[in-house]
Design a protein around this motif. Structure first.
Motif, PDB file in Angstrom:
ATOM      1  N   ALA A 646     -10.392  -8.931  11.827  1.00 56.20           N
ATOM      2  CA  ALA A 646      -9.462  -8.643  11.038  1.00 56.20           C
ATOM      3  C   ALA A 646      -9.950  -9.082   9.512  1.00 56.20           C
ATOM      4  CB  ALA A 646      -8.189  -9.625  11.301  1.00 56.20           C
ATOM      5  N   VAL A 647     -10.645 -10.219   9.748  1.00 56.12           N
ATOM      6  CA  VAL A 647     -11.326 -10.515   8.209  1.00 56.12           C
ATOM      7  C   VAL A 647     -12.393  -9.419   7.638  1.00 56.12           C
ATOM      8  CG1 VAL A 647     -12.748 -12.161   7.210  1.00 56.12           C
ATOM      9  CG2 VAL A 647     -10.818 -12.972   8.468  1.00 56.12           C
ATOM     10  N   GLU A 648     -13.014  -8.815   8.497  1.00 60.40           N
ATOM     11  CA  GLU A 648     -13.973  -8.012   8.406  1.00 60.40           C
ATOM     12  C   GLU A 648     -13.400  -6.600   7.777  1.00 60.40           C
ATOM     13  OE1 GLU A 648     -18.326  -6.233   9.819  1.00 60.40           O
ATOM     14  OE2 GLU A 648     -16.875  -6.999  11.171  1.00 60.40           O
ATOM     15  N   GLU A 670     -13.166 -15.821   4.602  1.00 57.54           N
ATOM     16  CA  GLU A 670     -14.437 -14.843   4.167  1.00 57.54           C
ATOM     17  C   GLU A 670     -15.248 -14.183   5.108  1.00 57.54           C
ATOM     18  OE1 GLU A 670     -18.103 -17.054   4.260  1.00 57.54           O
ATOM     19  OE2 GLU A 670     -18.077 -15.243   3.411  1.00 57.54           O
ATOM     20  N   PRO A 671     -15.522 -12.630   5.091  1.00 57.40           N
ATOM     21  CA  PRO A 671     -16.317 -12.223   6.017  1.00 57.40           C
ATOM     22  C   PRO A 671     -17.699 -12.801   6.520  1.00 57.40           C
ATOM     23  CG  PRO A 671     -15.565 -10.779   4.394  1.00 57.40           C
ATOM     24  CD  PRO A 671     -15.184 -12.175   3.933  1.00 57.40           C
ATOM     25  N   LEU A 675     -18.689 -13.615  10.357  1.00 59.60           N
ATOM     26  CA  LEU A 675     -19.703 -12.764  11.018  1.00 59.60           C
ATOM     27  C   LEU A 675     -20.609 -13.989  11.588  1.00 59.60           C
ATOM     28  CD1 LEU A 675     -20.465  -9.698   8.867  1.00 59.60           C
ATOM     29  CD2 LEU A 675     -19.761  -9.687  11.248  1.00 59.60           C
ATOM     30  N   ASP A 676     -20.838 -14.726  10.773  1.00 58.73           N
ATOM     31  CA  ASP A 676     -21.929 -16.132  11.286  1.00 58.73           C
ATOM     32  C   ASP A 676     -21.421 -16.544  12.532  1.00 58.73           C
ATOM     33  OD1 ASP A 676     -23.469 -15.942   9.168  1.00 58.73           O
ATOM     34  OD2 ASP A 676     -22.481 -17.775   8.115  1.00 58.73           O
ATOM     35  N   TRP A 677     -20.249 -16.712  12.851  1.00 65.82           N
ATOM     36  CA  TRP A 677     -19.490 -17.171  14.033  1.00 65.82           C
ATOM     37  C   TRP A 677     -20.031 -16.033  15.094  1.00 65.82           C
ATOM     38  CZ3 TRP A 677     -16.197 -15.181  17.765  1.00 65.82           C
ATOM     39  CH2 TRP A 677     -15.718 -16.134  18.572  1.00 65.82           C
ATOM     40  N   LEU A 678     -19.535 -14.983  14.901  1.00 65.29           N
ATOM     41  CA  LEU A 678     -19.856 -13.999  15.869  1.00 65.29           C
ATOM     42  C   LEU A 678     -21.220 -13.734  16.314  1.00 65.29           C
ATOM     43  CD1 LEU A 678     -18.339 -11.577  17.470  1.00 65.29           C
ATOM     44  CD2 LEU A 678     -19.075 -10.088  15.570  1.00 65.29           C
ATOM     45  N   TYR A 679     -22.220 -13.924  15.376  1.00 66.27           N
ATOM     46  CA  TYR A 679     -23.340 -13.570  16.219  1.00 66.27           C
ATOM     47  C   TYR A 679     -24.110 -14.737  16.661  1.00 66.27           C
ATOM     48  CZ  TYR A 679     -23.695  -9.092  13.536  1.00 66.27           C
ATOM     49  OH  TYR A 679     -23.474  -7.796  13.312  1.00 66.27           O
ATOM     50  N   ALA A 680     -23.618 -16.127  16.090  1.00 65.45           N
ATOM     51  CA  ALA A 680     -23.878 -17.203  16.963  1.00 65.45           C
ATOM     52  C   ALA A 680     -23.272 -17.477  18.273  1.00 65.45           C
ATOM     53  CB  ALA A 680     -23.339 -18.382  16.012  1.00 65.45           C
ATOM     54  N   GLU A 681     -22.125 -17.017  18.265  1.00 70.40           N
ATOM     55  CA  GLU A 681     -21.425 -16.916  19.624  1.00 70.40           C
ATOM     56  C   GLU A 681     -21.696 -15.816  20.782  1.00 70.40           C
ATOM     57  OE1 GLU A 681     -19.678 -19.396  21.112  1.00 70.40           O
ATOM     58  OE2 GLU A 681     -19.955 -20.784  19.366  1.00 70.40           O
ATOM     59  N   ALA A 682     -22.720 -14.872  20.176  1.00 66.46           N
ATOM     60  CA  ALA A 682     -22.761 -13.759  20.952  1.00 66.46           C
ATOM     61  C   ALA A 682     -23.031 -13.928  22.320  1.00 66.46           C
ATOM     62  CB  ALA A 682     -24.013 -12.824  20.116  1.00 66.46           C
ATOM     63  N   ASP A 683     -24.260 -14.663  22.581  1.00 68.90           N
ATOM     64  CA  ASP A 683     -24.567 -14.719  24.158  1.00 68.90           C
ATOM     65  C   ASP A 683     -23.456 -15.495  25.026  1.00 68.90           C
ATOM     66  OD1 ASP A 683     -26.964 -13.642  23.710  1.00 68.90           O
ATOM     67  OD2 ASP A 683     -27.954 -15.216  23.234  1.00 68.90           O
ATOM     68  N   PRO A 684     -22.927 -16.660  24.699  1.00 69.44           N
ATOM     69  CA  PRO A 684     -21.791 -17.293  25.606  1.00 69.44           C
ATOM     70  C   PRO A 684     -20.674 -16.321  25.390  1.00 69.44           C
ATOM     71  CG  PRO A 684     -22.162 -18.395  23.504  1.00 69.44           C
ATOM     72  CD  PRO A 684     -23.252 -17.577  23.466  1.00 69.44           C
ATOM     73  N   LEU A 685     -20.349 -15.536  24.489  1.00 66.67           N
ATOM     74  CA  LEU A 685     -19.170 -14.624  24.370  1.00 66.67           C
ATOM     75  C   LEU A 685     -19.306 -13.613  25.444  1.00 66.67           C
ATOM     76  CD1 LEU A 685     -17.228 -13.426  21.208  1.00 66.67           C
ATOM     77  CD2 LEU A 685     -18.064 -11.876  23.013  1.00 66.67           C
ATOM     78  N   LEU A 686     -20.530 -12.906  25.284  1.00 67.34           N
ATOM     79  CA  LEU A 686     -20.670 -11.836  26.168  1.00 67.34           C
ATOM     80  C   LEU A 686     -20.813 -12.345  27.822  1.00 67.34           C
ATOM     81  CD1 LEU A 686     -23.105  -9.537  23.903  1.00 67.34           C
ATOM     82  CD2 LEU A 686     -20.765  -9.128  24.575  1.00 67.34           C
ATOM     83  N   ASN A 910     -23.786  -6.432   5.084  1.00 65.89           N
ATOM     84  CA  ASN A 910     -22.950  -6.597   5.940  1.00 65.89           C
ATOM     85  C   ASN A 910     -23.928  -6.908   7.293  1.00 65.89           C
ATOM     86  OD1 ASN A 910     -19.852  -6.553   5.419  1.00 65.89           O
ATOM     87  ND2 ASN A 910     -21.022  -5.223   4.052  1.00 65.89           N
ATOM     88  N   ARG A 911     -25.180  -6.909   7.465  1.00 62.93           N
ATOM     89  CA  ARG A 911     -26.036  -7.189   8.438  1.00 62.93           C
ATOM     90  C   ARG A 911     -25.805  -6.109   9.419  1.00 62.93           C
ATOM     91  NH1 ARG A 911     -25.006 -13.644   9.281  1.00 62.93           N
ATOM     92  NH2 ARG A 911     -22.822 -12.835   8.511  1.00 62.93           N
ATOM     93  N   GLN A 912     -26.063  -5.007   9.053  1.00 58.58           N
ATOM     94  CA  GLN A 912     -26.209  -3.844   9.869  1.00 58.58           C
ATOM     95  C   GLN A 912     -27.648  -3.115   9.936  1.00 58.58           C
ATOM     96  OE1 GLN A 912     -23.334  -2.350  11.727  1.00 58.58           O
ATOM     97  NE2 GLN A 912     -22.389  -4.432  11.222  1.00 58.58           N
ATOM     98  N   PRO A 913     -28.546  -3.657  10.538  1.00 63.24           N
ATOM     99  CA  PRO A 913     -30.010  -2.973  10.251  1.00 63.24           C
ATOM    100  C   PRO A 913     -30.203  -1.591  10.975  1.00 63.24           C
ATOM    101  CG  PRO A 913     -29.829  -4.618  12.047  1.00 63.24           C
ATOM    102  CD  PRO A 913     -28.465  -4.703  11.310  1.00 63.24           C
ATOM    103  N   LEU A 914     -29.033  -1.458  12.006  1.00 64.10           N
ATOM    104  CA  LEU A 914     -29.471   0.013  12.232  1.00 64.10           C
ATOM    105  C   LEU A 914     -28.720   0.935  11.340  1.00 64.10           C
ATOM    106  CD1 LEU A 914     -27.979   1.053  15.875  1.00 64.10           C
ATOM    107  CD2 LEU A 914     -27.290   2.448  13.747  1.00 64.10           C
ATOM    108  N   TRP A 915     -27.667   0.929  10.692  1.00 66.40           N
ATOM    109  CA  TRP A 915     -27.299   1.608   9.814  1.00 66.40           C
ATOM    110  C   TRP A 915     -28.178   1.711   8.436  1.00 66.40           C
ATOM    111  CZ3 TRP A 915     -24.165   5.708  10.490  1.00 66.40           C
ATOM    112  CH2 TRP A 915     -23.180   5.641  11.618  1.00 66.40           C
TER     113      TRP A 915
END
Length: 1007
Positions: A646-648, A670-671, A675-686, A910-915
């Motif tokens: 929602a923030v992003e 702020e976004p 995003l810092d939280w999302l990428y830091a939590e990526a492994d345990p979240l998945l 926005n840290r989107q290397p693919l795009w």
């Protein structure tokens, strides 16, 4: 042919251009005035630009600046400014210009004498002098072996240029100096590029070198560097094609052959010279020329006993260090000290392995042991191989690993192996190297290995270890009690260490107190003969000393999958405030039942996690409380990920369609923090998502209906959707895909069309990003049908949107238009303006292909207007990307480049290397259409260098455009190699683009 400045700006994108007033970094002088000649001739006082007058007045100033404080006579000045055709009043004009300069500059700066003029300045006031100083410092640093510093200093020197030197200044002197300064800049650039290759930046250098060779086609040193960069990037055929193009060009233009250095490089590439395979110093920072890893964990200071094994293994390793390739495998029950012994022996053997030591925990007791291919990648990086040179396939990685170790003396320690199959690909293949393996199983299948079966300690060794930890004084006073303690521990080193550490931390306890406690709790000591029970008995000592709340935390947190857990997530799982949770976790850390991975993050040792889960099954009452803890963890992740989304993406309707949560989750303002939280939590979240898919299976009633698991399954699916950035950005894509597949299968087994439809929609996105269009379309088709069955508006909107994109890529434009119109209607019905804007931009792409360029531009602008009004920077990037494509096809190329450049900057932020990579590709297309093949080639190379740009299909489309740009630059052989590579991919994928690339190849006559 485009100018050199434009080429360098491409490489620096997406950074904003520098303001002229700050060009020269630390320009400080006593006079307060500073000057620039590496671009337009300018002067500043502080931050204020000074008027520099007419072109001839700037020419006078330039001559004086380039004299380095020496006097220039009036005849010299006249000749420099006007040459052989001075005006009648040249002398008076010189005096007038000098007078004007005196008024502008500080008093005493411009002086008259010896029939001429001079500027009395220090070196720090002129950008040219600063560049010379930086160049000299770089040469010193390189000579001292500090390549990283040399590269940085040269970069600072090159940054001082701001376009063409002495731009707009007339006169023969300025023309001569322009040529000299441009040549010097090119030499600096060659040196910096040479350093790029030395420190392993091969893929990045290809883009810049492609542009430079186009601008300076006869400069063979640039061609040589390009060949080397391509070869080290795994593009051998292109490297050889560069040589063929160069040889033909030199013959046509000059009637000569390539210089010997270039020919020698071609021959070395043809025979795959091993010395070319990697840089002299592949590390990105300053490092010795020969990378020497030292990865061994620290040995314990109180290592005790095991003398026989230490001597036996030491002799084997010392022999291996000079003669053979040896493998020694240590096996034994958990907690018997395999790792401690192996690390101790490895440290003792280090002098025999001067080229380094590698270490990896193979996580053999985990449900998902370490993959050999991942370990090989880590080892290759440690040995100095840049990421761009590491192949994808396990076999190729293993081969490169063995080749890299050839001739070196390296010790490899593989800890906690699952079986021999996991170990084999990680073994060196050369004499002089050795491998130590630890495992809970005996490595009988490891051919040629020296096997060691490690048993428990002798009573004397066990007591010695206990004494070293507890202290001689306490043990001497109660020797029998100490013997009772180590006996109760079954002489297992890990159990002894835990017991002794607890006693050492409790000064009020006597040894007898500890012995009495162990006597009461060790009723199952006879079970120590079984591995698992031995480990449980060992950890029971520590577990039994915990307070009830600490025991509960230990049990419940051990249930969660994932490499670690954050404090906030742990608090949610335990349903306690964070400060209480932190106290509990720190207590577990103190007693060695938990590790502090980083501030605010915790992890279990693999054996301790197994024991914690056994405790949960045995002690947690009621049993449903175990699932309740994992449910709370899932709830926390969903609530927080929904907030991140929602923030992003403010205004996006997705959060309104997600499962309800009971936990508030974390809040972000702020976004970037979100995003810092999302990428830091990526492994345990998945990992939590995958675990939820497993928990949701096997609990159905006899009639096949759900038995209270629907909520968990749907929450897991929604969590995956809310975390879609992990897939779209290209980060964590493999783990994300694994989770999506698991959820799809679990939802199908549970006969839950709502969850299955959403799971298939997330999987559609995964396949789409990877360029697997048939698989993506199949998932989207089934998601649409399931959404209708479940009455779920979310897949009903996004599945047709995705099908429209798929149809676009498969050249089924009529189908694509139909799907996207359906998506737009569904988004509007749902009130989802963000989704509507996405579909509008995608429909714009379809209209481009149908030749409806006016409506294509209008549709993209409608989407941008929505994104702009709501305030969505990331989505705005997608809109500008679509508009850039439409404008390119409409021939409005300047506007297209503006839109795409802005999109590139937004994707980067926005840290989107693919795009980012995909946008570089579109900029390449735009520049190609504008007849700027050099810039087109540079952007295409940057797209390739960005890594994951959407799978093999996207890589092939980039190669197609790169080949077109190279062909226009006269590099026919290299262009043909690009098209041949693209043809292979398009044939495999049966892509519509195959026809175009085959036509391009057919139009070329092989050379």
């Amino acid at each position: 042919m485009e100018g050199l400045t434009d080429q360098v700006r491409v490489v620096a994108a997406p950074e904003a251009p520098r303001a002229p007033s700050v060009t020269a970094a630390p320009l400080v002088a006593d006079s307060g005035v500073r000057f620039a000649v590496l671009g337009p001739v300018r002067a500043w006082r502080g931050g204020e630009a000074l008027p520099s007058g007419t072109p001839q007045q700037r020419a006078l100033l330039a001559v004086l600046l380039l004299r380095d404080g020496r006097t220039a006579t009036v005849p010299e000045l006249i000749d420099a400014i006007w040459g052989d055709d001075p005006p009648p009043q040249a002398l008076a004009t010189i005096r007038t210009y000098a007078s004007r300069l005196r008024k502008i500059l500080d008093p005493g700066l411009l002086v008259t004498g010896s029939g001429g003029y001079a500027l009395r300045t220090t070196a720090a006031v002129l950008d040219l002098q600063l560049a010379r100083g930086l160049s000299a410092e770089a040469a010193t640093a390189r000579a001292a072996g500090d390549r990283a510093l040399a590269r940085t200093l040269l970069g600072r020197a090159l940054d001082l240029w701001d376009g063409e030197p002495l731009a707009g200044v007339p006169g023969p002197h300025a023309e001569t100096e322009r040529t000299r300064l441009a040549e010097w800049r090119l030499q600096l650039l060659e040196t910096r590029l040479d350093l790029d290759l030395e420190v392993g930046h091969h893929a990045e250098a290809v883009s810049e070198l492609t542009a430079l060779t186009a601008a300076h086609p006869l400069r063979e040193r640039l061609r040589e560097l390009l060949m080397l960069a391509l070869y080290r990037s795994g593009r051998q055929a292109e490297a050889l094609a560069v040589y063929a193009d160069t040889r033909r060009l030199l013959a046509d233009e000059l009637g000569v052959d390539p210089r010997p250095e270039l020919s020698a490089l071609q021959q070395r590439i043809l025979r795959a010279d091993a010395e070319l395979a990697c840089a002299e110093d592949p590390a990105p920072a300053a490092a010795p020329a020969h990378v020497r890893p030292a990865q061994l964990p620290a040995t314990v200071a109180d290592f005790t006993g095991r003398a026989t094994f230490v001597n036996e293994l030491g002799e084997i390793l010392s022999a291996a260090g000079g003669q053979v390739m040896a493998v020694s495998a240590l096996a034994g029950i958990g907690g018997v000290g395999k790792t401690t012994l192996a690390v101790h022996v490895a440290h003792a053997a280090r002098p025999h392995f001067p080229d380094g030591q590698l270490y990896a925990d193979l996580q053999g007791t985990e449900p998902r042991p370490a993959e050999p291919v991942a370990v090989l990648g880590s080892f290759l990086r440690a040995l100095g191989t840049p990421d761009t040179a590491i192949p994808d396939s396990p076999a190729d990685r293993a081969a490169l690993y063995r080749s890299t170790l050839d001739g070196r003396h390296v010790l490899v320690l593989l800890d906690n192996a699952r079986d021999a199959a996991q170990v084999r690909p990680l073994l060196p293949g050369t004499a002089g190297c050795a491998t130590l393996v630890t495992s809970r199983v005996r490595m009988a299948g490891l051919a040629g290995a020296h096997l060691v079966d490690l048993d428990v300690m002798s009573p004397e060794e066990a007591l010695q270890l206990f004494t070293r930890i507890v202290g001689e004084e306490r043990v001497r006073a109660e020797r029998q009690a100490a013997l009772d303690v180590v006996g109760a521990c079954g002489f297992l080193p890990l159990a002894i260490r835990i017991a002794a550490s607890r006693l050492a931390a409790r000064r009020t306890w006597t040894v007898s107190v500890l012995a009495a406690k162990l006597a009461d709790e060790r009723r199952r000591l006879d079970e120590l003969q079984a591995c698992d029970l031995a480990i449980k008995a060992t950890f029971e000592l520590g577990y039994g000393q915990l307070e009830p709340a600490q025991q509960r935390a230990f049990r419940l947190l051990g249930l969660a999958d994932g490499p670690d857990i954050s404090l906030s997530a742990a608090a949610a799982a335990l349903d306690r405030p964070e400060h209480d949770t932190e106290d509990l976790l720190e207590a577990l850390v103190d007693c060695s039942l938990l590790e502090s991975a980083a501030p605010g993050r915790y992890r279990f040792h693999d054996l301790v996690r197994l024991y914690a889960r056994a405790c949960a099954e045995r002690d947690e009452q009621p049993p449903s409380s175990r699932d309740a803890a994992l449910d709370r963890l899932l709830d926390f992740y969903l609530a927080t990920a929904s907030t991140v989304y929602a923030v992003e993406r403010p205004g996006d309707r997705l959060p309104a369609h997600l499962s309800a949560t009971h936990y508030a989750g974390l809040r972000f303002t702020e976004p970037r923090a979100a995003l810092d939280w999302l990428y830091a939590e990526a492994d345990p979240l998945l990992a939590c998502v995958r675990q939820a898919s497993v928990r949701s299976t096997g609990r159905t009633k006899a009639d096949g209906t759900s038995a209270g698991k629907t909520g968990v399954l749907r929450q897991a699916v929604d969590l995956l959707w809310a975390a879609k950035d992990l897939a779209e950005s290209g980060a964590n894509s493999k783990q994300y895909e694994s989770a999506a597949v698991a959820l799809r299968d679990a939802a199908h087994a549970a006969k839950d069309p709502h969850a299955e439809g959403r799971a298939r929609t997330t999987l559609t996105n995964v396949h789409l990003v990877a360029g697997r269009f048939d698989e993506a379309d199949d998932e989207a088709r089934q998601a649409t049908a399931l959404a209708r069955e479940a009455g779920d508006p979310l897949p009903s909107c996004w599945a047709p949107n995705d099908r429209g994109i798929i149809a676009l890529y498969q050249a089924r434009w009529a189908d694509g238009e139909r799907y996207l119109l359906e998506a737009i209607e569904n988004f509007r019905t749902d009130g989802n303006e963000v989704g509507e804007a996405s579909a509008l931009c995608n429909l714009s792409r379809i209209h481009v292909e149908l030749g409806r360029l006016t409506s294509a531009i209008d549709l993209a602008e409608q989407g941008i207007a929505i994104y702009d009004r709501i305030g969505l920077p990331l989505r705005l990037a997608n809109g500008r990307y679509a508009l850039g494509i439409a404008l390119t096809e409409a021939g409005r190329l300047g506007e297209a480049q503006t839109q795409l450049t802005e999109a590139l900057s937004l994707f980067h932020d926005n840290r989107q290397p693919l795009w980012e990579g995909v946008t570089h590709f579109r900029l390449a297309v735009a520049h190609l259409a504008a007849h700027r093949p050099t810039l087109a080639a540079a952007h295409a190379e940057q797209a390739l260098a960005s890594g994951g740009i959407g799978g093999e299909w996207r890589r092939a489309t980039v190669l197609t455009v790169l080949g077109k740009a190279l062909r226009r630059l006269g590099q026919r052989d290299r262009a043909r190699v690009c098209w041949l590579d693209a043809e292979v991919v398009f044939k495999q994928l049966k892509s519509a683009e195959l026809t175009e690339v085959q036509a391009l190849l057919a139009a070329e006559i092989p050379t």
